[in-house]
Design a protein around this motif. Structure first.
Motif, PDB file in Angstrom:
ATOM      1  N   THR A   1      21.347  -8.770  10.124  1.00  0.00           N
ATOM      2  CA  THR A   1      21.106  -9.503   9.817  1.00  0.00           C
ATOM      3  C   THR A   1      21.593 -11.212  11.103  1.00  0.00           C
ATOM      4  OG1 THR A   1      23.622  -9.491  10.122  1.00  0.00           O
ATOM      5  CG2 THR A   1      23.161  -8.714   7.901  1.00  0.00           C
ATOM      6  N   LEU A   2      21.008 -11.167  11.737  1.00  0.00           N
ATOM      7  CA  LEU A   2      21.175 -12.412  12.793  1.00  0.00           C
ATOM      8  C   LEU A   2      20.553 -13.258  12.549  1.00  0.00           C
ATOM      9  CD1 LEU A   2      21.707 -10.632  16.271  1.00  0.00           C
ATOM     10  CD2 LEU A   2      23.152 -12.233  15.131  1.00  0.00           C
ATOM     11  N   GLY A   3      20.117 -14.620  12.717  1.00  0.00           N
ATOM     12  CA  GLY A   3      18.951 -14.740  12.190  1.00  0.00           C
ATOM     13  C   GLY A   3      18.276 -15.438  10.932  1.00  0.00           C
ATOM     14  N   ARG A   4      19.305 -14.702   9.910  1.00  0.00           N
ATOM     15  CA  ARG A   4      18.959 -14.603   8.950  1.00  0.00           C
ATOM     16  C   ARG A   4      19.045 -16.133   7.227  1.00  0.00           C
ATOM     17  NH1 ARG A   4      15.405 -10.603   7.026  1.00  0.00           N
ATOM     18  NH2 ARG A   4      15.353  -9.079   8.613  1.00  0.00           N
TER      19      ARG A   4
ATOM     20  N   GLU B   1       9.105 -17.337  22.181  1.00  0.00           N
ATOM     21  CA  GLU B   1       9.096 -16.987  20.683  1.00  0.00           C
ATOM     22  C   GLU B   1       7.555 -15.662  20.482  1.00  0.00           C
ATOM     23  OE1 GLU B   1       6.930 -19.638  17.600  1.00  0.00           O
ATOM     24  OE2 GLU B   1       8.598 -20.273  18.519  1.00  0.00           O
ATOM     25  N   GLU B   2       6.858 -16.413  21.912  1.00  0.00           N
ATOM     26  CA  GLU B   2       5.408 -15.432  22.540  1.00  0.00           C
ATOM     27  C   GLU B   2       5.869 -14.252  22.701  1.00  0.00           C
ATOM     28  OE1 GLU B   2       2.449 -18.345  23.349  1.00  0.00           O
ATOM     29  OE2 GLU B   2       3.997 -18.242  25.060  1.00  0.00           O
ATOM     30  N   ILE B   3       6.973 -13.788  23.152  1.00  0.00           N
ATOM     31  CA  ILE B   3       6.973 -12.650  24.227  1.00  0.00           C
ATOM     32  C   ILE B   3       7.564 -11.725  23.144  1.00  0.00           C
ATOM     33  CG2 ILE B   3       8.981 -11.135  25.738  1.00  0.00           C
ATOM     34  CD1 ILE B   3       8.467 -13.746  27.537  1.00  0.00           C
TER      35      ILE B   3
ATOM     36  N   LEU C   1      13.566 -12.951  17.618  1.00  0.00           N
ATOM     37  CA  LEU C   1      12.089 -13.387  16.693  1.00  0.00           C
ATOM     38  C   LEU C   1      12.886 -14.294  16.789  1.00  0.00           C
ATOM     39  CD1 LEU C   1       9.476 -14.336  16.507  1.00  0.00           C
ATOM     40  CD2 LEU C   1       8.533 -11.935  15.473  1.00  0.00           C
ATOM     41  N   ARG C   2      13.254 -13.932  14.461  1.00  0.00           N
ATOM     42  CA  ARG C   2      14.129 -15.070  13.816  1.00  0.00           C
ATOM     43  C   ARG C   2      14.992 -16.199  14.348  1.00  0.00           C
ATOM     44  NH1 ARG C   2      14.798  -9.690  11.730  1.00  0.00           N
ATOM     45  NH2 ARG C   2      17.215  -9.890  11.685  1.00  0.00           N
ATOM     46  N   ILE C   3      16.158 -15.491  15.253  1.00  0.00           N
ATOM     47  CA  ILE C   3      16.472 -17.318  16.216  1.00  0.00           C
ATOM     48  C   ILE C   3      15.617 -17.975  17.113  1.00  0.00           C
ATOM     49  CG2 ILE C   3      18.159 -17.514  17.731  1.00  0.00           C
ATOM     50  CD1 ILE C   3      19.571 -15.174  17.079  1.00  0.00           C
ATOM     51  N   TYR C   4      14.342 -16.939  17.732  1.00  0.00           N
ATOM     52  CA  TYR C   4      13.602 -18.057  18.959  1.00  0.00           C
ATOM     53  C   TYR C   4      12.426 -18.779  17.398  1.00  0.00           C
ATOM     54  CZ  TYR C   4      15.282 -16.437  22.952  1.00  0.00           C
ATOM     55  OH  TYR C   4      16.610 -15.800  24.140  1.00  0.00           O
TER      56      TYR C   4
END
Length: 187
Positions: free
Chosen positions: A184-187, A67-69, A93-96
Motif C-alpha cells: 500500500t505504500l505510495g498509493r 527513480e531510475e534505479i 518507485l511509486r514514492i520516488y
C-alpha cells in the motif's frame, strides 16, 4: 520477522552479530517496519554485510537518479518473476517517481509504459542484460550514450541490473515474502 522467507529459518535478531543487528534496527526505525530482505539475508551474516555494502554503493554513489534505479529494479524483477522485489521496489518507485501507476506497468511490461526515450532505452538494455547477457555488446552501450547517459551512468545501469538479478534469484530461491506494508505504500 519469522515470515520473511519460507525456505530457510529466519534468525532471531537478538542472536545476530552487533553490526547486523544495528543495521536491521536502523532500517526498522527508518521504515517503521523491518523489510523482510534484511531479516532473510541475516541468515548468513557475512553475506548480509556484502550484499548491503554493495547495495549502499549502488544507491549512494551513482550517476543515476533514485527513480531510475527503482525503475531498473522493478523492470528486472518483473522479468525475473521476483514477487518480493516487484512489490517492495514497486512501493519505492511509486514514492520516488510520485506516480501510482508506473511500477505496475514496469513490472508487467516496460514496453507498455509511457516512458521518455532515455528511460525506454535504459530498460531495454537492462532487460537484454537480464534475458540474454551473452548478446549484450558495444552497440547497447552506444545506445545508452546516444540517449544521454554518461559512461558512469551506463556502468551504473549494468551494475544495478546485475545486482538485482542476483537479488531476485536469492529472493525466489529462499521464498522471500514482501511485507504487507509494501503493498500500500505510495498509493
Amino acid at each position: 520477522m519469522s515470515d520473511a522467507m519460507g525456505e530457510f529459518p529466519v534468525p532471531d535478531i537478538e542472536e545476530l552479530p552487533d553490526d547486523v543487528r544495528a543495521r536491521i534496527e536502523a532500517e526498522t526505525e527508518d521504515a517503521g517496519f523491518t523489510p523482510n530482505v534484511f531479516a532473510a539475508f541475516a541468515y548468513r551474516p557475512s553475506h548480509f554485510r556484502a550484499f548491503f555494502a554493495y547495495h549502499d554503493a549502488l544507491v549512494e554513489q551513482t550517476a543515476l537518479e533514485r527513480e531510475e534505479i527503482e525503475m531498473l529494479i522493478v523492470t528486472v524483477s518483473g522479468v525475473n518473476d521476483c514477487y518480493y522485489c516487484t512489490v517492495a521496489h514497486g512501493a519505492l518507485l511509486r514514492i520516488y517517481a510520485d506516480d501510482p501507476y508506473l511500477a505496475d506497468q514496469l513490472a508487467a511490461n516496460h514496453r507498455a509504459a509511457d516512458l521518455a526515450e532515455p528511460h525506454r532505452t535504459m530498460l531495454d538494455v537492462a532487460v537484454k542484460l537480464t534475458d540474454s547477457p551473452g548478446e549484450v555488446d558495444s552497440e547497447d552501450i552506444e545506445r545508452l550514450r546516444e540517449v544521454g547517459f554518461s559512461d558512469e551512468a551506463a556502468w551504473d545501469i549494468a551494475s544495478v541490473t546485475a545486482y538485482y538479478n542476483l537479488s531476485n534469484r536469492m529472493a525466489n530461491f529462499a521464498d522471500m515474502r514482501p511485507n504487507e506494508e509494501f503493498h500500500t505504500l505510495g498509493r
